[in-house]
Write an enzyme that holds these catalytic residues in place. Structure first.
Site, PDB file in Angstrom:
ATOM      1  N   ASP A  82       0.850  -1.210   0.000  1.00  0.00           N
ATOM      2  CA  ASP A  82       0.000   0.000   0.000  1.00  0.00           C
ATOM      3  C   ASP A  82       0.882   1.255   0.000  1.00  0.00           C
ATOM      4  O   ASP A  82       0.798   2.086   0.896  1.00  0.00           O
ATOM      5  CB  ASP A  82      -0.942   0.003   1.217  1.00  0.00           C
ATOM      6  CG  ASP A  82      -0.195   0.078   2.547  1.00  0.00           C
ATOM      7  OD1 ASP A  82      -0.768   0.642   3.503  1.00  0.00           O
ATOM      8  OD2 ASP A  82       0.962  -0.391   2.634  1.00  0.00           O
ATOM      9  N   ASN A 134      -2.464   2.881   3.380  1.00  0.00           N
ATOM     10  CA  ASN A 134      -1.966   4.219   3.747  1.00  0.00           C
ATOM     11  C   ASN A 134      -2.803   5.315   3.083  1.00  0.00           C
ATOM     12  O   ASN A 134      -3.074   6.350   3.682  1.00  0.00           O
ATOM     13  CB  ASN A 134      -0.514   4.381   3.324  1.00  0.00           C
ATOM     14  CG  ASN A 134       0.427   3.559   4.177  1.00  0.00           C
ATOM     15  OD1 ASN A 134       0.291   3.525   5.393  1.00  0.00           O
ATOM     16  ND2 ASN A 134       1.350   2.861   3.527  1.00  0.00           N
ATOM     17  N   PHE A 182      -0.928  -0.418  12.439  1.00  0.00           N
ATOM     18  CA  PHE A 182      -1.820   0.053  11.368  1.00  0.00           C
ATOM     19  C   PHE A 182      -2.264  -1.069  10.421  1.00  0.00           C
ATOM     20  O   PHE A 182      -3.462  -1.213  10.164  1.00  0.00           O
ATOM     21  CB  PHE A 182      -1.116   1.159  10.579  1.00  0.00           C
ATOM     22  CG  PHE A 182      -1.915   1.684   9.424  1.00  0.00           C
ATOM     23  CD1 PHE A 182      -1.646   1.263   8.127  1.00  0.00           C
ATOM     24  CD2 PHE A 182      -2.952   2.586   9.624  1.00  0.00           C
ATOM     25  CE1 PHE A 182      -2.384   1.744   7.053  1.00  0.00           C
ATOM     26  CE2 PHE A 182      -3.701   3.079   8.553  1.00  0.00           C
ATOM     27  CZ  PHE A 182      -3.417   2.653   7.268  1.00  0.00           C
ATOM     28  N   ASN A 183      -1.333  -1.819   9.827  1.00  0.00           N
ATOM     29  CA  ASN A 183      -1.722  -2.814   8.808  1.00  0.00           C
ATOM     30  C   ASN A 183      -2.753  -3.795   9.361  1.00  0.00           C
ATOM     31  O   ASN A 183      -3.719  -4.145   8.685  1.00  0.00           O
ATOM     32  CB  ASN A 183      -0.506  -3.596   8.315  1.00  0.00           C
ATOM     33  CG  ASN A 183       0.376  -2.770   7.404  1.00  0.00           C
ATOM     34  OD1 ASN A 183      -0.063  -1.761   6.845  1.00  0.00           O
ATOM     35  ND2 ASN A 183       1.623  -3.184   7.267  1.00  0.00           N
ATOM     36  N   HIS A 218       9.704   0.416   8.077  1.00  0.00           N
ATOM     37  CA  HIS A 218       8.946  -0.810   8.353  1.00  0.00           C
ATOM     38  C   HIS A 218       9.057  -1.851   7.218  1.00  0.00           C
ATOM     39  O   HIS A 218       9.589  -2.933   7.405  1.00  0.00           O
ATOM     40  CB  HIS A 218       7.454  -0.469   8.523  1.00  0.00           C
ATOM     41  CG  HIS A 218       7.152   0.561   9.558  1.00  0.00           C
ATOM     42  ND1 HIS A 218       7.250   0.339  10.915  1.00  0.00           N
ATOM     43  CD2 HIS A 218       6.735   1.848   9.427  1.00  0.00           C
ATOM     44  CE1 HIS A 218       6.897   1.424  11.570  1.00  0.00           C
ATOM     45  NE2 HIS A 218       6.575   2.361  10.720  1.00  0.00           N
ATOM     46  N   ASP A 219       8.505  -1.529   6.074  1.00  0.00           N
ATOM     47  CA  ASP A 219       8.271  -2.547   5.041  1.00  0.00           C
ATOM     48  C   ASP A 219       9.521  -3.173   4.443  1.00  0.00           C
ATOM     49  O   ASP A 219       9.533  -4.374   4.153  1.00  0.00           O
ATOM     50  CB  ASP A 219       7.379  -1.959   3.934  1.00  0.00           C
ATOM     51  CG  ASP A 219       5.999  -1.597   4.475  1.00  0.00           C
ATOM     52  OD1 ASP A 219       5.379  -0.674   3.938  1.00  0.00           O
ATOM     53  OD2 ASP A 219       5.555  -2.246   5.451  1.00  0.00           O
TER      54      ASP A 219
HETATM   55  O1  RIB Z   1       2.483   0.293  10.739  1.00  0.00           O
HETATM   56  C1  RIB Z   1       3.385   0.437   9.666  1.00  0.00           C
HETATM   57  C2  RIB Z   1       2.787  -0.102   8.413  1.00  0.00           C
HETATM   58  O2  RIB Z   1       1.604   0.642   8.104  1.00  0.00           O
HETATM   59  C3  RIB Z   1       3.699   0.048   7.189  1.00  0.00           C
HETATM   60  O3  RIB Z   1       3.451  -1.003   6.295  1.00  0.00           O
HETATM   61  C4  RIB Z   1       3.248   1.352   6.590  1.00  0.00           C
HETATM   62  O4  RIB Z   1       3.488   1.416   5.183  1.00  0.00           O
HETATM   63  C5  RIB Z   1       1.779   1.286   6.837  1.00  0.00           C
HETATM   64  O5  RIB Z   1       1.207   0.483   5.806  1.00  0.00           O
HETATM   65 CA    CA Z   2       2.824  -0.504   4.000  1.00  0.00          CA
END
Ligand code: RIB
Ligand code: CA
Length: 315
Positions: free
Chosen positions: A11, A41, A169-170, A243-244
Site C-alpha cells: 500500500d 496508507n 496500522f496494517n 517498516h516494510d
Molecule cells: O504500521 C506500519 C505499516 O503501516 C507500514 O506497512 C506502513 O506502510 C503502513 O502500511
Molecule cells: Ca505498507
C-alpha cells in the site's frame, strides 16, 4: 536454485516504495512475479499509481502491477495521510507512470499465479493490510499449496500500537484478514513494530543513501526526508522506522534478524483492542506456534544492505 519467486502485496506508502526498490534491486535473488496493491496508507487508486511510479523510477516498467481490494473484509477503511501525505508518497513529485495497471484484479492474479505454480515455490510478501491475500485464501484455500512462506510487515508486541494504543496500522485496517493469514497454516515470518522500530532512517543514514546519487536512491532519500516527520515528533526519535523493507531485507539476508517461534492471534471482537496482535513470546499458553516473530535486527547491517542494493540501479 534460481531466484525466489515472490508476490509483493503493498500500500505505497514511502516505506512500501523502498521495499519495492530493494526487491527490484536483486533480480538474481528475487523474481518479482507481480506487485499487487491494496487500500491502506491511502486509497487504492493512489497505492496502485504509486507502485507503478516506483517501477518507472526503478526502470522496471515490465513488472506487472495489479489493483486489489478497495475496502477491508469487514471494517470500514481507515487511511494514514497524516503520516504519508496526501499522495501517499510525499517527498517525490507525482507523475503519471508508464508502467501499466493490469486489467486483472489483484486477487484473481494471486489465485491464478498460485494455482499455476508448483507446490511450495512462491513467497508472499504483504507490507500493507492483508485484505487481498485473505480474499484469495477465502476464495480458494488450495492456493496455499503453492506458498512456501509469508513474510509480512504488521503487528506489535513490546512496542504497543501505532494507530491505536494496542494495534499496528496494517493489522488494525483489516484485522479479520490478518487473522486469516496468520492462521493459514503456512510458515509466517512476522516483522512487527518491535523490529521495525529498530531501523530508524536517521539523518546520517539518509545522507548515505543520497550519496549513492542515482534516481532510485535520490527518490528514496527524498521520500524518507518527508516520511520521518510524524514519527520523529511522536517518538522523539531521529528518523522514521523503515517498516516494510524489513520483509525484503529478511529475504535477502535473514541473518540480520533474530526471531522466535510463537503463537500470534489477532483481536477481531473488542472495540477497545481491535487489531491487537497477541504474541505469546514466552509460551505461556499451549497455542500453536504459527509465526516466527522477529524481535531483533542489525540496523547498521540493514542500512548497509539497502545502500548496497540501491547502488545497483543506473542513473
Ligand atoms: O504500521 C506500519 C505499516 O503501516 C507500514 O506497512 C506502513 O506502510 C503502513 O502500511
Ligand atoms: Ca505498507
Amino acid at each position: 536454485m534460481g531466484p525466489r519467486k515472490i508476490i509483493i502485496d503493498c500500500d505505497p506508502g514511502q516505506d512500501d516504495a523502498v521495499a519495492l526498490f530493494l526487491a527490484l534491486a536483486a533480480p538474481d535473488e528475487l523474481d518479482v512475479l507481480g506487485i499487487t496493491t491494496v487500500a491502506g496508507n491511502v486509497p487504492l487508486e493512489l497505492t496502485q499509481r504509486n507502485a507503478r511510479m516506483m517501477c518507472d523510477i526503478a526502470g522496471r516498467t515490465d513488472v506487472p502491477v495489479y489493483a486489489g481490494c478497495k475496502e477491508p473484509l469487514v471494517l470500514n477503511a481507515i487511511t494514514a495521510e497524516y503520516i504519508h501525505g496526501a499522495t501517499g508518497i510525499d517527498g517525490v513529485d507525482v507523475f503519471e507512470p508508464e508502467t501499466p495497471l493490469q486489467d486483472e484484479h489483484a486477487v484473481d492474479f494471486i489465485i491464478e499465479t498460485l494455482r499455476a505454480a508448483e507446490e511450495g515455490t512462491v513467497t508472499l510478501v504483504p507490507t500493507g493490510p492483508m485484505t487481498n491475500i485473505a480474499a484469495a485464501i477465502n476464495r480458494d484455500p488450495s492456493v496455499l499449496d503453492a506458498v512456501d512462506r509469508i513474510v509480512s510487515m504488521g503487528g506489535a508486541m513490546r512496542e504497543g500500537g501505532n494507530r491505536s494504543p494496542s494495534a499496528e496500522f496494517n493489522v488494525l485496517v483489516d484485522p479479520h484478514a490478518a487473522e486469516i493469514v496468520y492462521q493459514c497454516g503456512k510458515p509466517v515470518t512476522a516483522m512487527g513494530l518491535d523490529v521495525t522500530h529498530q531501523v530508524l532512517s536517521t539523518r546520517e543514514r539518509v545522507g548515505r543513501i543520497r550519496e549513492v546519487g542515482n534516481a532510485v536512491a535520490t527518490a528514496t532519500a527524498d521520500m524518507l526526508s518527508f516520511f520521518h516527520r510524524y514519527d520523529t515528533k511522536k517518538y522523539g526519535s531521529e528518523g522514521a522506522p523503515l517498516h516494510d523493507p524489513c520483509t525484503v531485507a529478511w529475504l535477502l539476508c535473514p541473518g540480520l534478524f533474530a526471531s522466535k517461534a510463537c503463537n500470534l492471534s489477532v483481536e477481531t471482537q473488542s472495540e477497545l483492542t481491535m487489531g491487537h496482535t497477541a504474541v505469546d513470546f514466552w509460551h505461556v499458553t499451549d497455542r500453536p506456534h504459527n509465526v516466527e516473530w522477529a524481535y531483533e535486527v542489525d540496523a547498521d547491517g540493514f542500512y548497509e544492505l539497502l545502500v548496497e542494493k540501491l547502488a545497483v540501479f543506473g542513473d
